[in-house]
Design a protein around this motif. Sequence first.
Motif, short mmCIF file in Angstrom:
data_model
loop_
_atom_site.label_atom_id
_atom_site.label_comp_id
_atom_site.label_asym_id
_atom_site.label_seq_id
_atom_site.Cartn_x
_atom_site.Cartn_y
_atom_site.Cartn_z
N GLU A 80 88.16 40.61 -41.97
CA GLU A 80 88.87 41.88 -42.17
C GLU A 80 90.24 41.86 -41.50
N GLU A 81 90.30 41.31 -40.31
CA GLU A 81 91.57 41.23 -39.59
C GLU A 81 92.56 40.31 -40.32
N ILE A 82 92.06 39.19 -40.84
CA ILE A 82 92.90 38.29 -41.61
C ILE A 82 93.46 39.00 -42.85
N ALA A 83 92.58 39.71 -43.55
CA ALA A 83 93.00 40.42 -44.76
C ALA A 83 94.03 41.50 -44.42
N ARG A 84 93.79 42.22 -43.33
CA ARG A 84 94.70 43.30 -42.93
C ARG A 84 96.09 42.74 -42.60
N LEU A 85 96.13 41.63 -41.90
CA LEU A 85 97.42 41.05 -41.50
C LEU A 85 98.13 40.32 -42.64
N SER A 86 97.36 39.90 -43.64
CA SER A 86 97.94 39.17 -44.76
C SER A 86 98.67 40.08 -45.73
#
Length: 54
Positions: A47-53
Amino acid sequence: MSLNAHLDTLKKKHRDMSEAIEQAQRAPGIDGLEVADMKKQKMRLKEEIARLSN
């Protein structure tokens, strides 16, 4: 730390967590709650990766 470097670090942690989960699931006598906790940590990383991407 730049955003790209942070994303790379998160992606590596996500891959490492995937491997750890696979190993834990193959190990006899592993606690199901521990595996569930590891999966939750992996999901938070995703989720953090998706949010930052975005």
